[in-house]
Design an enzyme around this catalytic site. Structure first.
Site, PDB file in Angstrom:
ATOM      1  CB  SER A  52      54.224   5.358 -10.428  1.00 20.28           C
ATOM      2  OG  SER A  52      55.697   4.918 -11.355  1.00 20.28           O
ATOM      3  CE  LYS A 120      63.349   5.895  -9.861  1.00 15.89           C
ATOM      4  NZ  LYS A 120      62.838   6.875  -8.949  1.00 15.89           N
ATOM      5  CD  GLU A 122      61.389   8.990  -3.594  1.00 15.81           C
ATOM      6  OE1 GLU A 122      60.849   9.467  -2.998  1.00 15.81           O
ATOM      7  OE2 GLU A 122      60.307   8.482  -4.352  1.00 15.81           O
ATOM      8  CD  GLU A 189      58.371  13.255 -10.088  1.00 17.09           C
ATOM      9  OE1 GLU A 189      57.450  12.871 -10.449  1.00 17.09           O
ATOM     10  OE2 GLU A 189      59.491  12.033 -10.179  1.00 17.09           O
TER      11      GLU A 189
END
Length: 277
Positions: A52, A120, A122, A189
């Site tokens: 982000s 991390k 996805e 999320e």
């Protein structure tokens, strides 16, 4: 005087986070710089150097343009600013979706060059085997299911997930596979509230919610959203400050003082020492 040095603070590690399943909720926030990491370190169990940062720091329209070098640079800064919280670095788009061997090379580089405690990714059907490949080779991995920002191009935007049965089953299945592959925790999320609870009950590792459910094992927000740095924030964000307005007020006051020659004043300038020209 004692010659003993104070014992160094032991960083929270992946097994510590895994052990929090069903216990005291895990506190997580994003960090992209050393000063912010220092401020957040005492309050958080986990600091995420999220991709982000592409949008928050670099002004990109989404996370797709974030590079491995960007993640490493910000990861190094956050490690320097923190001492207690576990630091997890996002693997950016294109750095892990190919061959597991390539993903390992990139993840190992992140770990070596930042000193972070984990990476991390996805998670999706094509990534589960890669998670297992990394974990088997000593790299702690945090998964991420539900709304996946790196899939914004195929999804056509950022939208909540798991509101229809087929999507719900797919996300739940991916979460189970991610945990079974060895992920020590999973970010959930932007999913329907009940789905977040179902995922939390279905997996043996902690879930970290963002736009999910209070029933998750922990929560995370983008720090700049939480601090009110943007005009607009997602529905799931609670603003705990309004720093955008404060910064605007401070900058306006500085501007006015400069233009009126009120700054710098006597307290902010240097004078020659007495008796010296």
């Amino acid at each position: 005087m004692s010659s003993q040095r104070p014992s160094p603070v032991r960083r929270i590690a992946a097994p510590d986070i895994s052990a929090r399943k069903g216990g005291v909720p895990i506190v997580c926030l994003t960090a992209y710089s050393a000063p912010m990491a220092e401020l957040l370190d005492h309050h958080c169990d986990l600091l995420l150097v999220g991709d982000s940062l592409g949008m928050v720091v670099h002004g990109l329209p989404n996370t797709i343009g974030v590079t491995l070098e960007m993640m490493i640079l910000h990861g190094q800064a956050v490690m320097r600013g923190s001492s207690r919280a576990m630091v997890v670095v996002d693997m950016p788009f294109g750095s892990y979706e190919g061959a597991p061997e390539s993903a390992y090379d990139n993840a190992a580089r992140v770990m070596k060059e930042t000193g972070a405690g984990a990476v991390k990714v996805e998670a999706g059907a094509a990534v589960v085997d890669t998670i297992a490949f990394l974990v088997e080779r000593g790299i702690p991995v945090m998964g991420h299911v539900g709304l996946r920002p790196q899939a914004v191009m195929t999804d056509g935007g950022f939208r909540a997930k798991g509101r229809c049965q087929s999507e719900r089953e797919s996300i739940l299945s991916t979460a189970r596979a991610t945990a079974e592959a060895g992920a020590f925790a999973i970010v959930v999320e932007g999913v329907a509230e009940q789905l977040a609870r179902d995922i939390t009950e279905a997996v043996a590792v902690p879930t970290i919610g963002i736009g999910a459910s209070v029933g998750c094992d922990g929560q995370i927000l983008v720090t700049d959203d939480m601090l009110g740095m943007f005009d607009w924030t997602p529905r799931f964000v609670r603003r705990y400050a309004d720093l955008r307005s404060e910064i605007d007020r401070a900058a306006a006051a500085f501007s006015e003082d400069v233009r009126q020659r009120r700054f710098p004043g006597t307290a902010e300038i240097y004078f020659a020492k007495a008796g010296q020209a």
